[in-house]
Scaffold this motif. Sequence first.
Motif, mmCIF file in Angstrom:
data_model
loop_
_atom_site.group_PDB
_atom_site.id
_atom_site.type_symbol
_atom_site.label_atom_id
_atom_site.label_comp_id
_atom_site.label_asym_id
_atom_site.label_seq_id
_atom_site.Cartn_x
_atom_site.Cartn_y
_atom_site.Cartn_z
ATOM 1 N N MET A 139 0.795 -1.197 0.080
ATOM 2 C CA MET A 139 0.072 -0.140 0.010
ATOM 3 C C MET A 139 0.835 1.110 -0.008
ATOM 4 S SD MET A 139 -2.789 -1.486 2.585
ATOM 5 C CE MET A 139 -3.467 0.219 3.134
ATOM 6 N N LYS A 140 2.102 1.255 0.905
ATOM 7 C CA LYS A 140 2.866 2.272 0.621
ATOM 8 C C LYS A 140 3.635 2.590 -0.601
ATOM 9 C CE LYS A 140 3.950 2.657 5.529
ATOM 10 N NZ LYS A 140 4.817 2.274 6.660
ATOM 11 N N GLN A 141 3.913 1.267 -1.480
ATOM 12 C CA GLN A 141 4.493 1.492 -2.654
ATOM 13 C C GLN A 141 3.429 2.289 -3.706
ATOM 14 O OE1 GLN A 141 7.437 1.332 -3.990
ATOM 15 N NE2 GLN A 141 7.189 0.110 -5.890
ATOM 16 N N ARG A 142 2.146 1.590 -3.686
ATOM 17 C CA ARG A 142 0.978 2.355 -4.334
ATOM 18 C C ARG A 142 0.878 3.879 -3.994
ATOM 19 N NH1 ARG A 142 -3.357 -1.421 -5.630
ATOM 20 N NH2 ARG A 142 -2.636 -3.468 -5.996
ATOM 21 N N MET A 143 1.034 4.405 -2.747
ATOM 22 C CA MET A 143 1.141 5.760 -2.487
ATOM 23 C C MET A 143 2.147 6.460 -3.109
ATOM 24 S SD MET A 143 -1.280 7.013 -0.482
ATOM 25 C CE MET A 143 -0.635 8.487 0.058
ATOM 26 N N LYS A 144 3.220 5.912 -3.166
ATOM 27 C CA LYS A 144 4.420 6.411 -3.936
ATOM 28 C C LYS A 144 4.146 6.837 -5.408
ATOM 29 C CE LYS A 144 7.749 4.912 -0.703
ATOM 30 N NZ LYS A 144 8.916 4.154 -0.324
ATOM 31 N N TYR A 145 3.245 5.830 -5.954
ATOM 32 C CA TYR A 145 2.968 6.057 -7.219
ATOM 33 C C TYR A 145 1.877 7.417 -7.437
ATOM 34 C CZ TYR A 145 5.423 2.161 -9.484
ATOM 35 O OH TYR A 145 6.273 1.453 -10.081
ATOM 36 N N ALA A 146 0.840 7.201 -6.329
ATOM 37 C CA ALA A 146 -0.076 8.433 -6.318
ATOM 38 C C ALA A 146 0.699 9.740 -6.299
ATOM 39 C CB ALA A 146 -1.122 8.095 -5.370
ATOM 40 N N SER A 147 1.825 9.700 -5.366
ATOM 41 C CA SER A 147 2.343 11.137 -5.127
ATOM 42 C C SER A 147 3.187 11.334 -6.253
ATOM 43 C CB SER A 147 3.137 10.987 -3.788
ATOM 44 O OG SER A 147 4.138 10.269 -4.094
ATOM 45 N N ALA A 148 3.642 10.598 -7.136
ATOM 46 C CA ALA A 148 4.794 10.897 -8.182
ATOM 47 C C ALA A 148 4.004 11.270 -9.336
ATOM 48 C CB ALA A 148 5.449 9.632 -8.578
ATOM 49 N N ILE A 149 2.830 10.825 -9.372
ATOM 50 C CA ILE A 149 2.052 11.325 -10.916
ATOM 51 C C ILE A 149 1.111 12.385 -10.673
ATOM 52 C CG2 ILE A 149 2.568 9.128 -11.904
ATOM 53 C CD1 ILE A 149 -0.872 8.822 -11.571
ATOM 54 N N LEU A 150 0.892 12.926 -9.436
ATOM 55 C CA LEU A 150 -0.225 13.876 -9.081
ATOM 56 C C LEU A 150 -0.206 15.301 -10.089
ATOM 57 C CD1 LEU A 150 -2.258 14.054 -6.931
ATOM 58 C CD2 LEU A 150 -0.377 15.395 -5.570
ATOM 59 N N HIS A 151 1.084 15.624 -10.366
ATOM 60 C CA HIS A 151 1.251 16.756 -11.135
ATOM 61 C C HIS A 151 1.471 16.370 -12.660
ATOM 62 C CE1 HIS A 151 4.888 15.169 -9.877
ATOM 63 N NE2 HIS A 151 5.566 15.926 -10.644
ATOM 64 N N GLU A 152 1.188 15.169 -12.986
ATOM 65 C CA GLU A 152 1.525 14.855 -14.539
ATOM 66 C C GLU A 152 2.777 15.148 -14.890
ATOM 67 O OE1 GLU A 152 -0.422 13.162 -16.783
ATOM 68 O OE2 GLU A 152 -1.795 12.592 -15.184
ATOM 69 N N PRO A 153 4.009 14.632 -14.424
ATOM 70 C CA PRO A 153 5.399 15.121 -14.766
ATOM 71 C C PRO A 153 5.568 14.427 -15.966
ATOM 72 C CG PRO A 153 5.137 13.002 -13.611
ATOM 73 C CD PRO A 153 3.713 13.462 -13.381
ATOM 74 N N SER A 154 6.642 15.206 -16.574
ATOM 75 C CA SER A 154 7.100 14.994 -17.947
ATOM 76 C C SER A 154 8.099 14.053 -17.914
ATOM 77 C CB SER A 154 7.986 16.298 -18.622
ATOM 78 O OG SER A 154 7.030 17.304 -18.683
ATOM 79 N N ILE A 155 8.853 13.704 -16.894
ATOM 80 C CA ILE A 155 9.697 12.733 -16.701
ATOM 81 C C ILE A 155 9.414 11.981 -15.353
ATOM 82 C CG2 ILE A 155 12.294 12.062 -16.673
ATOM 83 C CD1 ILE A 155 12.964 14.601 -17.835
ATOM 84 N N LEU A 156 9.342 10.505 -15.513
ATOM 85 C CA LEU A 156 9.170 9.940 -14.425
ATOM 86 C C LEU A 156 10.412 8.895 -14.147
ATOM 87 C CD1 LEU A 156 6.848 9.151 -12.281
ATOM 88 C CD2 LEU A 156 5.850 7.272 -13.758
ATOM 89 N N PHE A 157 10.724 8.900 -12.950
ATOM 90 C CA PHE A 157 11.879 7.893 -12.442
ATOM 91 C C PHE A 157 11.084 6.997 -11.564
ATOM 92 C CE2 PHE A 157 13.787 12.209 -13.084
ATOM 93 C CZ PHE A 157 14.906 11.790 -13.907
ATOM 94 N N ILE A 158 11.502 5.761 -11.768
ATOM 95 C CA ILE A 158 10.885 4.530 -11.028
ATOM 96 C C ILE A 158 12.251 3.665 -10.455
ATOM 97 C CG2 ILE A 158 9.190 3.046 -10.535
ATOM 98 C CD1 ILE A 158 7.623 3.959 -13.135
ATOM 99 N N ASP A 159 12.439 3.716 -9.209
ATOM 100 C CA ASP A 159 13.184 2.902 -8.366
ATOM 101 C C ASP A 159 12.614 1.524 -7.968
ATOM 102 O OD1 ASP A 159 15.528 1.747 -7.606
ATOM 103 O OD2 ASP A 159 16.101 3.430 -6.260
#
Length: 209
Positions: A139-159
Amino acid sequence: MTKISIEVNKLKKVFGRRLIFKEVDFSLSESQSLIITGKNGSGKSTLVKILAGVLSNTSGSVRIKIDDKEIDNEKYFEIIGLVSPYLVLYDEFSAYENLELFARIRGVDVHKEKIESILNDVGLLDRKRDLYRTFSSGMKQRMKYASAILHEPSILFIDEPTSNLDRPGKEYVQNLVDRFRKDRILIIATNENEDFRFGDQIMNLDEYK
Ligand SMILES: Nc1ncnc2c1ncn2[C@@H]1O[C@H](COP(=O)(O)OP(=O)(O)OP(=O)(O)O)[C@@H](O)[C@H]1O
Ligand SMILES: [Mg+2]
């Protein structure tokens, strides 16, 4: 369509006397994606942190341009998204409050509907009032996705994209990757062969010593 680019030139990182990597060179533009791989300790997370502007490099350069205009390091947070084991969300805030805070930090005007729709996408809408610290690791990993895409970024980094995720969680990541690959840049650090399909180029950090 927005022009997006990231140019990395002779990037080097040393911690104390330990060389982590050197002569990392690549450039990507919109609709290109890169997989960074390499053994444990090869520097994948370190490289992602440097590219995302949260850690400094020893030498070399990273340049991000949007429509040919170079973006200042201090403005990276507006145009990039980061999913990482090192990303910290607030334990004492609810899922909803964490996302609201991320939106504020990024200066984006995000409404209740948008936050709820993202929480719905990551399967956490029914837990929106629960504190982050009470969430399971997936669930925490899912929250990280939610926070990462909220602002529709142009570059997405996923570790470590699929870390702790179940099958529906992995399907969410697959859909997100498919969406971002159309017109943005994706950079993914992983050791899971299954994740390699998320990118169209592969860089092995073991070769940059
Ligand atoms: N803050 C730090 N100070 C000193 N050394 C560090 C620091 N952060 C990372 N390192 C070292 O840098 C190297 C690369 O670490 P990094 O976390 O980038 O590897 P990785 O490729 O992501 O590994 P993994 O597959 O385990 O996630 C390791 O030797 C690590 O000990
Ligand atoms: Mg790592």
